[in-house]
Design an enzyme around this catalytic site. Sequence first.
Site, PDB file in Angstrom:
ATOM      1  N   GLU A  94     113.133  52.456 126.476  1.00  0.00           N
ATOM      2  CA  GLU A  94     112.508  52.224 127.786  1.00  0.00           C
ATOM      3  C   GLU A  94     112.969  53.221 128.840  1.00  0.00           C
ATOM      4  O   GLU A  94     112.160  53.710 129.617  1.00  0.00           O
ATOM      5  CB  GLU A  94     112.908  50.831 128.314  1.00  0.00           C
ATOM      6  CG  GLU A  94     112.065  49.697 127.835  1.00  0.00           C
ATOM      7  CD  GLU A  94     112.536  48.367 128.410  1.00  0.00           C
ATOM      8  OE1 GLU A  94     111.696  47.606 128.867  1.00  0.00           O
ATOM      9  OE2 GLU A  94     113.757  48.073 128.390  1.00  0.00           O
ATOM     10  N   GLU A 111     116.825  44.496 120.878  1.00  0.00           N
ATOM     11  CA  GLU A 111     116.932  44.641 122.332  1.00  0.00           C
ATOM     12  C   GLU A 111     117.676  45.936 122.699  1.00  0.00           C
ATOM     13  O   GLU A 111     117.298  46.635 123.638  1.00  0.00           O
ATOM     14  CB  GLU A 111     117.634  43.405 122.926  1.00  0.00           C
ATOM     15  CG  GLU A 111     118.037  43.482 124.382  1.00  0.00           C
ATOM     16  CD  GLU A 111     116.887  43.722 125.355  1.00  0.00           C
ATOM     17  OE1 GLU A 111     115.719  43.692 124.953  1.00  0.00           O
ATOM     18  OE2 GLU A 111     117.175  43.994 126.531  1.00  0.00           O
ATOM     19  N   LYS A 154     107.625  46.246 135.990  1.00  0.00           N
ATOM     20  CA  LYS A 154     108.490  45.077 135.843  1.00  0.00           C
ATOM     21  C   LYS A 154     107.682  43.822 135.506  1.00  0.00           C
ATOM     22  O   LYS A 154     108.105  43.016 134.691  1.00  0.00           O
ATOM     23  CB  LYS A 154     109.250  44.883 137.154  1.00  0.00           C
ATOM     24  CG  LYS A 154     110.244  43.751 137.128  1.00  0.00           C
ATOM     25  CD  LYS A 154     111.537  44.217 136.556  1.00  0.00           C
ATOM     26  CE  LYS A 154     112.553  43.130 136.437  1.00  0.00           C
ATOM     27  NZ  LYS A 154     113.395  43.358 135.248  1.00  0.00           N
ATOM     28  N   ARG A 198     107.269  47.047 140.610  1.00  0.00           N
ATOM     29  CA  ARG A 198     106.067  46.466 140.011  1.00  0.00           C
ATOM     30  C   ARG A 198     105.043  47.501 139.588  1.00  0.00           C
ATOM     31  O   ARG A 198     104.187  47.237 138.749  1.00  0.00           O
ATOM     32  CB  ARG A 198     105.410  45.510 141.008  1.00  0.00           C
ATOM     33  CG  ARG A 198     106.286  44.360 141.410  1.00  0.00           C
ATOM     34  CD  ARG A 198     105.633  43.580 142.504  1.00  0.00           C
ATOM     35  NE  ARG A 198     104.444  42.921 142.020  1.00  0.00           N
ATOM     36  CZ  ARG A 198     104.414  41.718 141.481  1.00  0.00           C
ATOM     37  NH1 ARG A 198     105.526  41.042 141.353  1.00  0.00           N
ATOM     38  NH2 ARG A 198     103.298  41.189 141.071  1.00  0.00           N
ATOM     39  N   HIS A 207     115.219  48.812 102.516  1.00  0.00           N
ATOM     40  CA  HIS A 207     113.782  48.750 102.228  1.00  0.00           C
ATOM     41  C   HIS A 207     112.990  49.736 103.079  1.00  0.00           C
ATOM     42  O   HIS A 207     111.838  49.490 103.384  1.00  0.00           O
ATOM     43  CB  HIS A 207     113.273  47.324 102.422  1.00  0.00           C
ATOM     44  CG  HIS A 207     113.963  46.340 101.545  1.00  0.00           C
ATOM     45  ND1 HIS A 207     113.701  46.234 100.193  1.00  0.00           N
ATOM     46  CD2 HIS A 207     114.956  45.464 101.796  1.00  0.00           C
ATOM     47  CE1 HIS A 207     114.492  45.301  99.672  1.00  0.00           C
ATOM     48  NE2 HIS A 207     115.265  44.825 100.623  1.00  0.00           N
ATOM     49  N   LYS A 217     116.102  48.911 124.981  1.00  0.00           N
ATOM     50  CA  LYS A 217     116.712  49.426 126.212  1.00  0.00           C
ATOM     51  C   LYS A 217     116.754  50.950 126.165  1.00  0.00           C
ATOM     52  O   LYS A 217     116.430  51.617 127.137  1.00  0.00           O
ATOM     53  CB  LYS A 217     118.150  48.906 126.395  1.00  0.00           C
ATOM     54  CG  LYS A 217     118.327  47.513 126.867  1.00  0.00           C
ATOM     55  CD  LYS A 217     117.965  47.234 128.300  1.00  0.00           C
ATOM     56  CE  LYS A 217     116.552  46.914 128.516  1.00  0.00           C
ATOM     57  NZ  LYS A 217     115.937  45.691 128.133  1.00  0.00           N
ATOM     58  N   ASN A 266      95.699  43.206 143.452  1.00  0.00           N
ATOM     59  CA  ASN A 266      96.524  43.226 142.250  1.00  0.00           C
ATOM     60  C   ASN A 266      95.694  42.496 141.192  1.00  0.00           C
ATOM     61  O   ASN A 266      95.270  41.376 141.425  1.00  0.00           O
ATOM     62  CB  ASN A 266      97.823  42.453 142.538  1.00  0.00           C
ATOM     63  CG  ASN A 266      98.795  42.524 141.393  1.00  0.00           C
ATOM     64  OD1 ASN A 266      98.587  43.255 140.435  1.00  0.00           O
ATOM     65  ND2 ASN A 266      99.872  41.762 141.502  1.00  0.00           N
ATOM     66  N   GLY A 267      95.415  43.139 140.069  1.00  0.00           N
ATOM     67  CA  GLY A 267      94.617  42.480 139.039  1.00  0.00           C
ATOM     68  C   GLY A 267      93.546  43.397 138.504  1.00  0.00           C
ATOM     69  O   GLY A 267      93.618  44.611 138.666  1.00  0.00           O
ATOM     70  N   CYS A 285     100.762  45.628 140.356  1.00  0.00           N
ATOM     71  CA  CYS A 285     100.896  46.317 141.630  1.00  0.00           C
ATOM     72  C   CYS A 285     101.701  45.422 142.567  1.00  0.00           C
ATOM     73  O   CYS A 285     101.958  44.262 142.277  1.00  0.00           O
ATOM     74  CB  CYS A 285      99.529  46.585 142.225  1.00  0.00           C
ATOM     75  SG  CYS A 285      98.418  47.374 141.061  1.00  0.00           S
ATOM     76  N   TRP A 314      99.850  50.518 140.166  1.00  0.00           N
ATOM     77  CA  TRP A 314     100.075  50.879 138.766  1.00  0.00           C
ATOM     78  C   TRP A 314      98.675  50.956 138.192  1.00  0.00           C
ATOM     79  O   TRP A 314      97.997  49.949 138.046  1.00  0.00           O
ATOM     80  CB  TRP A 314     100.907  49.802 138.085  1.00  0.00           C
ATOM     81  CG  TRP A 314     101.341  50.142 136.699  1.00  0.00           C
ATOM     82  CD1 TRP A 314     102.505  50.761 136.324  1.00  0.00           C
ATOM     83  CD2 TRP A 314     100.628  49.857 135.485  1.00  0.00           C
ATOM     84  NE1 TRP A 314     102.541  50.888 134.963  1.00  0.00           N
ATOM     85  CE2 TRP A 314     101.416  50.353 134.411  1.00  0.00           C
ATOM     86  CE3 TRP A 314      99.414  49.257 135.179  1.00  0.00           C
ATOM     87  CZ2 TRP A 314     101.022  50.253 133.080  1.00  0.00           C
ATOM     88  CZ3 TRP A 314      99.015  49.162 133.853  1.00  0.00           C
ATOM     89  CH2 TRP A 314      99.826  49.652 132.831  1.00  0.00           C
TER      90      TRP A 314
HETATM   91  C1  G6P Z   1     107.797  44.146 131.134  1.00  0.00           C
HETATM   92  C2  G6P Z   1     109.170  44.507 131.651  1.00  0.00           C
HETATM   93  C3  G6P Z   1     110.225  44.002 130.681  1.00  0.00           C
HETATM   94  C4  G6P Z   1     110.066  42.508 130.452  1.00  0.00           C
HETATM   95  C5  G6P Z   1     108.653  42.159 130.009  1.00  0.00           C
HETATM   96  C6  G6P Z   1     108.411  40.658 130.031  1.00  0.00           C
HETATM   97  O1  G6P Z   1     107.542  44.840 129.955  1.00  0.00           O
HETATM   98  O2  G6P Z   1     109.280  45.903 131.798  1.00  0.00           O
HETATM   99  O3  G6P Z   1     111.514  44.254 131.208  1.00  0.00           O
HETATM  100  O4  G6P Z   1     110.969  42.093 129.474  1.00  0.00           O
HETATM  101  O5  G6P Z   1     107.697  42.733 130.907  1.00  0.00           O
HETATM  102  O6  G6P Z   1     108.525  40.201 131.363  1.00  0.00           O
HETATM  103  P1  G6P Z   1     108.874  38.733 131.787  1.00  0.00           P
HETATM  104  O7  G6P Z   1     108.893  38.784 133.296  1.00  0.00           O
HETATM  105  O8  G6P Z   1     107.780  37.861 131.282  1.00  0.00           O
HETATM  106  O9  G6P Z   1     110.188  38.389 131.213  1.00  0.00           O
END
Ligand code: G6P
Length: 619
Positions: free
Chosen positions: A499, A492, A614, A27, A515, A496, A101-102, A2, A75
Amino acid sequence: MCGIVGYIGARQAASIVLNGLRQLEYRGYDSAGMAVLGSDGSLQIRREVGKLGNLAQLLAEAPVEGAVAVGHTRWATHGPPSQRNAHPHRSPDGRIVVVQNGIVENFAELRSRLQGQGYTFHSDTDTEVIVHLVHRYYHNGCDGDLAAAVRKTLADLKGPSAIVVLSEDYPDQLIAARLGNAGGVAIGLGEDETFIASDIPALLQHTRQVVFLETRQMAIITRQGATYFDLEGQPLHKTTTTIDWDPQAAEKGEFAHYMQKEIFEQGRSLTDTLRGRLDFVNQRVVLDSLNLSAAKLQEIDKVTIVACGTSYYAGLVGKYLIERLARLPVEVDYASEFRYRSPIVSPRHLVLAITQSGETVDTLAALEEARKGGAFTATIVNAIGSQAARICDGVIYMQAGPEIGVASTKAFTASVTDLFLLAFYLGQERGILNEAERTELLQAVATLPGLAGTLLEDAWQSNFYQQLAEQFHGFHNFLYLGRGINYAIAREGALKLKEISYIHAEGYPAGEMKHGPIALIDEKMPTVVIAPRDSVYDKMVSQVEQVKARRGAVLAVAHADDEYIRQKADVVMPIPKIHELLTPILAVMPLQILAYEMAVRRGTDVDQPRNLAKSVTVE
Ligand code: G6P
């Protein structure tokens, strides 16, 4: 996950807090709320489900005046997104409010204890137990001392929490406290006004002077600044950090989305990542902030990389780079796995956490495991002064500037660039790299920002990716294949796409295609291959043939002048030539743009994709 923002000063607090929340909306974003201490001394609460815009509209319809406020974007963890579950939560008499937050892990037990004492709950959240506890201790045992009531409350909580408390009885202060790794609490010091925020983008418009709360610390915040205590009530002296991020760097500017801005600024961000670190006179990489003494370095016999999400994929590239340039064995682990499997850690290990936010709860817990085992800990981190930066023995900043889009882009390329520098540095200090190799690698990395800038400028000037997305955005499944150092880029690239466009995509090591995944290939399953002219080029070409033989479309990331691939693949996403060890940094960029354009065509919320956040500060 949050976002929290608080303000105390002389200006209208509601708009300042709302603007701060806008900077933190990445966040968490299923509901939002705010409490303002009105000029009549009463707390006014506004809460709304959905995006922050809904709260802004509510505030426009029913404005609140006052110079002290606290706000929150949520969140959901406990209880679905709804108005009644949105923060702030209030005490039964409405005179105290709390944002959190937590997670309160023992909330069921605390809730039934409070219910037994006559408290009625109006939400499904764990946060509501906090405000009732503060209220209870304030009137029973703390004799109207709010800070003492907050301290006693925190002593009852299990699990990580960052909270801000505001009370009508204490109109000239806010109390902030932090327990465990619940995300940051940054206190921004202005002139006769003070700010609180979970993360510094919310402060940059107002001040660069910031104090960070550590776990088990609290602050009493007034217009003139803050005083700091530990949770036993002992005063603390805290140092102020000056943040040198440009406030405009956290603005979207002319771009449609933060993610688009962050993709297209990678030429500049990579320049920042390299700044001050390449010593061409002595043919060395300079990484003083790693704090690794020569003696300690000689002891290190293994590197373990821990990370989550995109940062984990950067770690996979890092393994390749460190093993190749420094000849040290590297293990890469998801932080969430590492922390729970009694990992073997010794003082001879370097445990490296990669984290954009520096707040990811699993990554921080993995670092704690590493410290317990006596390892040397280091972090590649973007957020200045974040928890990871503070607890590690050594720090390598990404220097990418604030990243706001939930899907990480420029932080990924900055991490991989930092990993290249680290691998080079370890190779140089261990005497593995000779002068000719160092010269070649330094010259190559120096060309990286320019080549990235050209790739991105060409993409920006043409409508190639828009057309590509137009053609492919209706497909439901994609396979991404890469090999060697670009295997991680396949992972990656697929991440992307899923996501932000919600299209299913799998990233696979190309050699494993036979495989399993090959069974899926038909005309409905396009394959993205990463095929620069590197040491595994021939093998990648044969994968292209195999996909084509099964009527699958092939989208290849390849060198612009590679006529051979151009004939074989349906589409070529061009990248410039660079040293093989640096290709991942360029190869990921077309995949970022492709994912972005696909998401735009599909009409998703690119910067705030559903269910994601995030900073993942809860398990
Ligand atoms: C979340 C974000 C990702 C990020 C991951 C790790 O899943 O949506 O974009 O890669 O956390 O976050 P960090 O801040 O530890 O790189």
